[in-house]
Design a protein around this motif. Structure first.
Motif: not given
Length: 129
Positions: A87, A91, A106-107, A110, A114
């Motif tokens: 992440g 990012h 965005q991934l 996320l 998470a």
């Protein structure tokens, strides 16, 4: 009980932070900015990419260590650690490019969120029950 998985992700986070710091230094040299951001978009982006990593890494590593100390299965600790590192990398890569690669950013967000939610909820449930 010694931590076995968390140090791997703490080490990877440190290396990622150093890489982002080197980007800040190189941008400072290229743009000839000694202090601050000089109202330069490239400098601001490099600084925010590094700062974003610095903002999320301490809490994430702390949560990961607590999950491991509470006796979570090692596969779960590694899954959470991989979510955190992937992440932050995605990012940083997506945000740090010009133009930004928004889906990667965005991934990355996320995966980081998470990891924080799963770790936090797991620790809360473990503590309550």
């Amino acid at each position: 009980m010694p931590l076995t998985a968390t140090p791997i992700y703490a080490g990877l986070a440190a290396l990622l932070f150093v890489a982002l710091s080197v980007r800040v230094i190189l941008t400072r040299r290229a743009e000839r900015i000694s202090v601050g951001d000089g109202a330069n978009k490239a400098m601001i982006k490099a600084m925010r990419t590094q700062a974003n990593c610095a903002e999320y890494a301490p809490l994430s590593i702390l949560l990961l260590a607590l999950v491991e100390l509470q006796g979570a299965p090692v596969w779960a600790v590694h899954l959470l650690g991989l979510m955190f590192i992937a992440g932050r990398f995605l990012h940083g890569y997506g945000f740090g490019r010009t133009p930004q690669i928004v889906p990667l950013r965005q991934l990355g967000m996320l995966l980081t969120f998470a990891m924080l939610i799963l770790s936090g909820a797991g620790l809360l449930l473990h503590g309550l029950f």
